[in-house]
Motif scaffolding. Structure first.
Motif, PDB file in Angstrom:
ATOM      1  N   TRP A  45       0.841  -1.182   0.000  1.00  0.00           N
ATOM      2  CA  TRP A  45       0.000   0.000   0.000  1.00  0.00           C
ATOM      3  C   TRP A  45       0.879   1.236   0.000  1.00  0.00           C
ATOM      4  CZ3 TRP A  45      -4.778   1.097  -1.052  1.00  0.00           C
ATOM      5  CH2 TRP A  45      -5.300   2.320  -0.674  1.00  0.00           C
ATOM      6  N   ALA A  47       0.883   5.206   0.573  1.00  0.00           N
ATOM      7  CA  ALA A  47       0.090   6.266   1.183  1.00  0.00           C
ATOM      8  C   ALA A  47      -0.048   7.435   0.212  1.00  0.00           C
ATOM      9  CB  ALA A  47       0.735   6.737   2.473  1.00  0.00           C
ATOM     10  N   ASP A  48      -1.148   8.107   0.316  1.00  0.00           N
ATOM     11  CA  ASP A  48      -1.384   9.291  -0.502  1.00  0.00           C
ATOM     12  C   ASP A  48      -0.477  10.431  -0.061  1.00  0.00           C
ATOM     13  OD1 ASP A  48      -3.414   7.936  -1.768  1.00  0.00           O
ATOM     14  OD2 ASP A  48      -4.971   8.749  -0.464  1.00  0.00           O
ATOM     15  N   GLN A  49      -0.319  11.397  -0.940  1.00  0.00           N
ATOM     16  CA  GLN A  49       0.468  12.581  -0.594  1.00  0.00           C
ATOM     17  C   GLN A  49      -0.226  13.405   0.491  1.00  0.00           C
ATOM     18  OE1 GLN A  49       3.477  13.060  -1.607  1.00  0.00           O
ATOM     19  NE2 GLN A  49       3.442  11.325  -2.983  1.00  0.00           N
ATOM     20  N   GLU A  50      -1.565  13.346   0.502  1.00  0.00           N
ATOM     21  CA  GLU A  50      -2.336  14.123   1.482  1.00  0.00           C
ATOM     22  C   GLU A  50      -2.654  13.305   2.724  1.00  0.00           C
ATOM     23  OE1 GLU A  50      -4.213  13.431  -1.588  1.00  0.00           O
ATOM     24  OE2 GLU A  50      -2.937  14.834  -2.623  1.00  0.00           O
ATOM     25  N   ALA A  51      -1.877  12.272   3.021  1.00  0.00           N
ATOM     26  CA  ALA A  51      -2.150  11.404   4.164  1.00  0.00           C
ATOM     27  C   ALA A  51      -2.115  12.207   5.459  1.00  0.00           C
ATOM     28  CB  ALA A  51      -1.139  10.276   4.221  1.00  0.00           C
ATOM     29  N   ALA A  55       3.821   8.085   7.629  1.00  0.00           N
ATOM     30  CA  ALA A  55       4.016   6.730   7.124  1.00  0.00           C
ATOM     31  C   ALA A  55       4.556   5.790   8.190  1.00  0.00           C
ATOM     32  CB  ALA A  55       4.946   6.747   5.914  1.00  0.00           C
ATOM     33  N   THR A  58       1.574   4.396  10.091  1.00  0.00           N
ATOM     34  CA  THR A  58       0.602   3.555   9.391  1.00  0.00           C
ATOM     35  C   THR A  58       1.218   2.317   8.742  1.00  0.00           C
ATOM     36  OG1 THR A  58       0.838   4.885   7.390  1.00  0.00           O
ATOM     37  CG2 THR A  58      -0.927   5.487   8.907  1.00  0.00           C
ATOM     38  N   THR A  62      -0.491  -1.616   7.201  1.00  0.00           N
ATOM     39  CA  THR A  62      -0.832  -1.595   5.778  1.00  0.00           C
ATOM     40  C   THR A  62       0.007  -2.590   4.985  1.00  0.00           C
ATOM     41  OG1 THR A  62       0.719   0.219   5.408  1.00  0.00           O
ATOM     42  CG2 THR A  62      -1.570   0.809   5.818  1.00  0.00           C
ATOM     43  N   ARG A  74     -11.076   1.117  -1.054  1.00  0.00           N
ATOM     44  CA  ARG A  74     -10.974   2.387  -1.769  1.00  0.00           C
ATOM     45  C   ARG A  74     -11.539   2.333  -3.185  1.00  0.00           C
ATOM     46  NH1 ARG A  74      -5.769   6.234  -1.820  1.00  0.00           N
ATOM     47  NH2 ARG A  74      -6.985   8.120  -2.017  1.00  0.00           N
TER      48      ARG A  74
END
Length: 90
Positions: A45, A47-51, A55, A58, A62, A74
């Motif tokens: 997984w 992570a998005d840039q806007e997490a 990291a 999380t 993940t 998602r």
């Protein structure tokens, strides 16, 4: 004979919250200290840039099947491989 300990709602909540915090701390610490297994053909997984969460916090949650379940949550069931992660599937 000492009186029996009474469990109040706040005591139970305190124990529950403490156990969750210690579990998350143990997961994060072990993830930081133990090397990751370099498996091939394993979905990871990203992570998005806007997490919202960093990291390092999380990453322990993940990995492996969690990456598949997060993708299904998602994007939905879009590939045949996703069928293995159908809810309540044995």
């Amino acid at each position: 004979m000492p009186p029996a300990a009474t469990l109040t709602r706040s005591t139970i909540l305190q124990w529950a919250l403490t156990s969750r915090i210690l579990t998350v701390a143990w997961c994060v610490l072990s993830d930081l200290l133990l090397p990751d297994h370099a498996a091939t053909d394993v979905e990871r997984w990203q992570a998005d840039q806007e997490a919202v969460l960093p990291a390092w916090l999380t990453r322990p949650f993940t990995r492996w099947d969690a990456a598949h379940l997060l993708r299904v949550a998602r994007f939905g069931y879009v590939t045949d491989r996703d069928a293995a992660f159908f809810p309540l599937h044995p």
